[in-house]
Design an enzyme around this catalytic site. Structure first.
Site, PDB file in Angstrom:
ATOM      1  N   ASN A 213       0.860  -1.181   0.000  1.00  0.00           N
ATOM      2  CA  ASN A 213       0.000   0.000   0.000  1.00  0.00           C
ATOM      3  C   ASN A 213       0.899   1.235   0.000  1.00  0.00           C
ATOM      4  OD1 ASN A 213       0.833   0.381   2.661  1.00  0.00           O
ATOM      5  ND2 ASN A 213      -1.009  -0.515   3.541  1.00  0.00           N
ATOM      6  N   GLU A 216       3.456   1.404   2.905  1.00  0.00           N
ATOM      7  CA  GLU A 216       4.520   0.401   2.746  1.00  0.00           C
ATOM      8  C   GLU A 216       5.481   0.792   1.623  1.00  0.00           C
ATOM      9  OE1 GLU A 216       1.683  -3.282   4.302  1.00  0.00           O
ATOM     10  OE2 GLU A 216       1.753  -2.767   2.181  1.00  0.00           O
ATOM     11  N   ASP A 283      -5.919  -7.998   0.798  1.00  0.00           N
ATOM     12  CA  ASP A 283      -6.038  -9.439   0.499  1.00  0.00           C
ATOM     13  C   ASP A 283      -6.821  -9.640  -0.796  1.00  0.00           C
ATOM     14  OD1 ASP A 283      -4.769 -10.015   2.895  1.00  0.00           O
ATOM     15  OD2 ASP A 283      -6.631 -10.465   3.974  1.00  0.00           O
TER      16      ASP A 283
HETATM   17  N1  LIG Z   1     -12.434   4.595  -0.071  1.00  0.00           N
HETATM   18  C1  LIG Z   1     -12.295   3.668  -1.043  1.00  0.00           C
HETATM   19  N2  LIG Z   1     -13.164   3.678  -2.097  1.00  0.00           N
HETATM   20  C2  LIG Z   1     -13.049   2.758  -3.070  1.00  0.00           C
HETATM   21  N3  LIG Z   1     -12.083   1.809  -3.104  1.00  0.00           N
HETATM   22  C3  LIG Z   1     -11.223   1.762  -2.085  1.00  0.00           C
HETATM   23  C4  LIG Z   1     -11.271   2.674  -0.995  1.00  0.00           C
HETATM   24  N4  LIG Z   1     -10.270   2.367  -0.130  1.00  0.00           N
HETATM   25  C5  LIG Z   1      -9.635   1.307  -0.656  1.00  0.00           C
HETATM   26  N5  LIG Z   1     -10.181   0.939  -1.837  1.00  0.00           N
HETATM   27  C6  LIG Z   1      -9.733  -0.163  -2.722  1.00  0.00           C
HETATM   28  O1  LIG Z   1      -8.947  -1.068  -1.981  1.00  0.00           O
HETATM   29  C7  LIG Z   1      -7.624  -1.138  -2.504  1.00  0.00           C
HETATM   30  C8  LIG Z   1      -6.628  -1.379  -1.406  1.00  0.00           C
HETATM   31  O2  LIG Z   1      -6.738  -0.350  -0.461  1.00  0.00           O
HETATM   32  P1  LIG Z   1      -5.514   0.080   0.488  1.00  0.00           P
HETATM   33  O3  LIG Z   1      -4.503   0.786  -0.348  1.00  0.00           O
HETATM   34  O4  LIG Z   1      -6.111   0.788   1.630  1.00  0.00           O
HETATM   35  O5  LIG Z   1      -4.950  -1.360   0.877  1.00  0.00           O
HETATM   36  P2  LIG Z   1      -4.251  -1.942   2.217  1.00  0.00           P
HETATM   37  O6  LIG Z   1      -3.814  -0.803   3.080  1.00  0.00           O
HETATM   38  O7  LIG Z   1      -3.263  -2.951   1.799  1.00  0.00           O
HETATM   39  O8  LIG Z   1      -5.449  -2.696   2.876  1.00  0.00           O
HETATM   40  P3  LIG Z   1      -5.329  -3.759   4.062  1.00  0.00           P
HETATM   41  O9  LIG Z   1      -5.825  -2.986   5.260  1.00  0.00           O
HETATM   42  O10 LIG Z   1      -6.257  -4.833   3.648  1.00  0.00           O
HETATM   43  O11 LIG Z   1      -3.914  -4.183   4.162  1.00  0.00           O
HETATM   44  C9  LIG Z   1      -7.440   0.175  -3.264  1.00  0.00           C
HETATM   45  O12 LIG Z   1      -6.441   0.048  -4.246  1.00  0.00           O
HETATM   46  C10 LIG Z   1      -8.848   0.376  -3.832  1.00  0.00           C
HETATM   47  O13 LIG Z   1      -9.029  -0.455  -4.966  1.00  0.00           O
HETATM   48 MG   LIG Z   2      -2.091  -4.613   3.016  1.00  0.00          MG
END
Ligand SMILES: Nc1ncnc2c1ncn2[C@@H]1O[C@H](COP(=O)(O)OP(=O)(O)OP(=O)(O)O)[C@@H](O)[C@H]1O
Ligand SMILES: [Mg+2]
Length: 343
Positions: A213, A216, A283
């Site tokens: 993300n 990271e 995931d």
């Molecule tokens: N507010 C939002 N509206 C629409 N899509 C979203 C939103 N937030 C996240 N997403 C979708 O989820 C994907 C992953 O989100 P994020 O970058 O927050 O992942 P992450 O931090 O790895 O999540 P996790 O908590 O599962 O580890 C984004 O690329 C998008 O496709």
């Molecule tokens: Mg993640």
């Protein structure tokens, strides 16, 4: 000449969803149990100044790498899951939940560590407390050998391997080194996709795709990611550091940046929606991207599907999964995405 717009094709994407059920992926990673206790908190404890939660309902789900596997299954794909749990009661529960979920799993049951369990206590939709039971000691010696054996048995014929790292001790320098060797020895080496954790970045060198993300990406590169320009820089620094083939940086509500290479970078936006719970969006992203690649989709199409799927799960409570019809419907009901080239 640099192409600047992406050829979105609705029918191609709809057809792609139907092909996911014929694909399969192999997953290696940290598997855990997610327990939820739901209840009311109407009084304060006479024992200490804390609320008493009267539990009305409980739910137990397979989490971590297991949740990646659930996401593959709900799209109809075949999945083989490798990991470990404790030789305890929760380990038995984990195994039976995995089996009930139609997931083909090979779990090593460790004498030396407990099953990883995260228990969340909620009252009126509000999380009150989380209780973790886990050991994050690195897996070494005979246990590591056993995991590699399970991996070697499962690898033949698989075109995509997901490493779902939750930093619980499974992923180490030694494991990644041997995993790369095992993959390279296959008649058709599978693509290696990694959902990374920051302390382990150094271990992922040479993999096909990383899915960090934004935070990271920033921490892995040691650079800020506040603007698109900064995201490009940080992503490129990761290429330099890890020599990975592709990079997918998820940007929460801003969607994702897909680095086909350090030179060719695309942005996929999301559509504003009410977010209930982002847990597990990462995931979903790696599960759908991997399954779509295994089904023969190109990286950008695979990421587009993953972006739709993640958009659906963030609108649901808990680590949710997506079914093919919901994915098709989501594409039908939303406007076409404006995918643009950032570099
Ligand atoms: N507010 C939002 N509206 C629409 N899509 C979203 C939103 N937030 C996240 N997403 C979708 O989820 C994907 C992953 O989100 P994020 O970058 O927050 O992942 P992450 O931090 O790895 O999540 P996790 O908590 O599962 O580890 C984004 O690329 C998008 O496709
Ligand atoms: Mg993640």
């Amino acid at each position: 000449m640099k192409e600047i717009t992406y050829a979105w094709n609705f029918q191609r994407m709809q057809d792609a969803v139907s092909r996911l059920k014929d694909a399969s992926v192999l997953i290696l990673g940290d598997i855990m149990l997610d327990e939820y206790l739901f209840g009311d908190a109407d009084r304060i404890s006479p024992e200490a100044p804390i609320p008493v939660v009267h539990v009305q309902e409980t739910k137990t789900l397979v989490g971590g790498a297991g949740n990646v596997a659930r996401n593959v299954r709900s799209l109809g794909g075949a999945v083989r899951l490798i990991g470990l749990c404790g030789r305890d009661e929760k380990g038995l529960l984990l195994e039976s939940l995995i089996r009930e979920g139609g997931i083909d799993a090979c779990l090593h049951r460790s004498e030396a560590r407990p099953t990883t369990v995260k228990t969340r206590i909620l009252a009126r939709q509000q999380q009150m407390l989380r209780v973790d039971r886990e050991t994050c000691q690195p897996i070494r010696g005979k246990e590591l050998d056993r995991l590699l054996e399970l991996l070697a048995e499962a690898l033949p014929g698989q075109s995509v391997l997901i490493v779902s790292d939750y930093n619980k001790g499974l992923v180490s320098h030694e494991l990644m080194e041997k995993l790369r060797q095992l993959c390279a020895r296959q008649a058709r080496p599978p693509r290696i996709l990694v959902d990374p954790k920051v302390p382990n970045f150094a271990y992922y060198s040479g993999v096909d795709l990383l899915t960090p993300n934004a935070l990271e990406t920033s921490q892995g590169a040691g650079l800020p990611v506040g603007t698109p320009e900064e995201i490009l820089k940080a992503g490129r620094a990761l290429f330099q550091r890890l020599h990975c083939r592709h990079l997918l940086t998820t940007l929460g509500a801003q969607g994702m940046a897909v680095f086909r290479s350090a030179e060719e970078i695309w942005h996929i936006p999301t559509f504003a929606r009410e977010v209930y719970d982002v847990t597990g969006a990462g995931d979903t992203v790696i599960a759908v991207t991997a399954l779509a690649l295994a089904a023969g989709l190109d990286l950008l199409d695979a990421c587009l599907l993953a972006n739709y799927a993640a958009g659906i799960v963030v609108g649901e409570v808990g680590a949710a999964t997506v079914e093919p019809d919901a994915l098709r419907e989501s594409m039908r009901s939303l406007p076409n995405p404006q995918v643009v080239r950032w570099a």
